[in-house]
Design a protein around this motif. Structure first.
Motif, PDB file in Angstrom:
ATOM      1  N   HIS A 289      -3.100  -2.432  -8.838  1.00 52.75           N
ATOM      2  CA  HIS A 289      -2.553  -1.225  -8.228  1.00 52.75           C
ATOM      3  C   HIS A 289      -3.141  -1.014  -6.832  1.00 52.75           C
ATOM      4  O   HIS A 289      -2.402  -0.707  -5.883  1.00 52.75           O
ATOM      5  N   LEU A 290      -4.446  -1.171  -6.690  1.00 56.24           N
ATOM      6  CA  LEU A 290      -5.085  -0.975  -5.392  1.00 56.24           C
ATOM      7  C   LEU A 290      -4.597  -2.000  -4.377  1.00 56.24           C
ATOM      8  O   LEU A 290      -4.383  -1.685  -3.207  1.00 56.24           O
ATOM      9  N   ALA A 291      -4.410  -3.247  -4.833  1.00 56.70           N
ATOM     10  CA  ALA A 291      -3.923  -4.289  -3.928  1.00 56.70           C
ATOM     11  C   ALA A 291      -2.522  -3.960  -3.419  1.00 56.70           C
ATOM     12  O   ALA A 291      -2.192  -4.224  -2.255  1.00 56.70           O
ATOM     13  N   ASP A 292      -1.707  -3.345  -4.267  1.00 59.04           N
ATOM     14  CA  ASP A 292      -0.331  -3.019  -3.886  1.00 59.04           C
ATOM     15  C   ASP A 292      -0.236  -1.738  -3.059  1.00 59.04           C
ATOM     16  O   ASP A 292       0.664  -1.587  -2.231  1.00 59.04           O
ATOM     17  N   ALA A 293      -1.183  -0.805  -3.299  1.00 59.00           N
ATOM     18  CA  ALA A 293      -1.017   0.541  -2.749  1.00 59.00           C
ATOM     19  C   ALA A 293      -1.807   0.807  -1.480  1.00 59.00           C
ATOM     20  O   ALA A 293      -1.506   1.759  -0.765  1.00 59.00           O
TER      21      ALA A 293
END
Length: 337
Positions: A289-293
């Motif tokens: 999620h952090l990588a995408d957001a």
């Protein structure tokens, strides 16, 4: 009390014979007899009467049986409470008003089915110790501080370069500006009473001062965000730094101004830390999620200390983390390209 012996006792009651109990537990019949005998010695009573037709519960065995079953249920619940996937994901965000807390809120909105425990650990050493012991699963930090490298079993990945903003009261000379260059801050008093030696944010601001010749004062007690905002609002000669994603609320009468800093824009390097062998299934979802957001790193015309990890470590895709707020420095800064 030996839980293996208790489990053997309960199984023997269910199947009726020690031979079938051994097959059920994949142990020898002799091991079954030894476990039952050890349990009887520990309790000081006979649990079974051995007969040609099998093992029959004594009166004491009948009395012990429901408690033995309760013991096994409690033991299973205890194991479930700490078994990865059966307990909440434990994440350290340093403080609830900083950008990492906002990143965690975004993850919760995207994955409401994943339970979270939110912790606020002040010192990076305490956070790393908690990661290594399994007390927490992830921590946001700014790394690596000079002279304080991460242990080899701690992995890290950059997640957010957060721009700093200048926060002023309405009477400050720079209050009317839509933005200010970092050179324009020279000679102005920037007050940050939360700068505590040994913290990663103090290391960050020490390098910022050394690189651009700023005047940052950490005098006086740290009485919290409200006292800081009150003072900045009422004192034309004082300003402070605040992260662009730091969430603060102040009275309308304060008329405080958040002013972007440019040329270059100082950014605070948040990264995520975790213990390499952590098997919590939600940790993978959190990292994805952090990588995408989150935003890209090393944007043009930005500055951060040379010790801040801005790319994954060699040998594995990982990186290191923090929170803009107000520890001793060492290296000079690096310009974004």
């Amino acid at each position: 009390m030996d839980l293996d012996a208790v489990r053997t006792f309960v199984t023997a009651v269910g199947v009726g014979r020690f031979q079938e109990t051994a097959a059920e537990l994949s142990i020898s019949q002799q091991a079954v007899s030894k476990r039952i005998a050890a349990l009887e010695r520990a309790l000081g009573v006979r649990l079974f009467t051995r007969t040609p037709r099998g093992a029959r519960l004594t009166i004491d065995g009948q009395a012990f049986l429901p408690h033995a079953r309760d013991l096994l249920r409690v033991a299973e619940r205890a194991a479930d409470s700490v078994r990865p996937g059966n307990r909440p994901l434990r994440v350290d965000v340093i403080a609830s008003r900083l950008a990492p807390a906002g990143l965690l809120r975004g993850f919760h909105r995207a994955h409401p089915e994943i339970e979270l425990d939110v912790l606020k650990l002040f010192e990076v050493d305490a956070a790393v110790a908690a990661l290594r012991s399994g007390a927490i699963d992830a921590s946001f930090r700014a790394v690596t501080m000079p002279g304080n490298p991460l242990p080899e079993d701690i992995d890290v990945v950059p997640v957010l370069d957060e721009p700093l903003e200048l926060l002023t009261g309405p009477a400050h000379p720079l209050a009317p500006a839509r933005s200010v260059t970092i050179a324009q801050l020279t000679g102005h008093r920037i007050w940050m009473p939360g700068l505590t030696p040994g913290t990663e944010w103090t290391a960050y601001y020490d390098d910022l001062v050394a690189e651009f010749g700023l005047t940052i004062e950490a005098t006086g007690p740290n009485l919290g965000a409200d006292a800081l905002l009150d003072t900045v609002a009422d004192t034309p000669a004082l300003a402070t730094f605040i992260g662009a994603q730091t969430r603060l609320v102040w009275p309308a009468g304060h008329d405080l101004r958040r002013i972007p800093v440019t040329d270059p824009a100082p950014v605070y390097p948040h990264s995520l830390l975790w213990q390499r062998d952590n098997a919590h299934p939600a940790l993978t979802a959190f990292r994805r999620h952090l990588a995408d957001a989150t935003t890209s790193h090393d944007r043009p015309a930005t500055w951060k200390p040379s010790w801040a990890i801005s790319a994954p470590r060699p040998r594995r895709p990982r990186g290191r983390a923090g929170g803009p707020s107000p520890a001793p420095s060492g290296g000079r800064g690096s310009w974004g390209t």
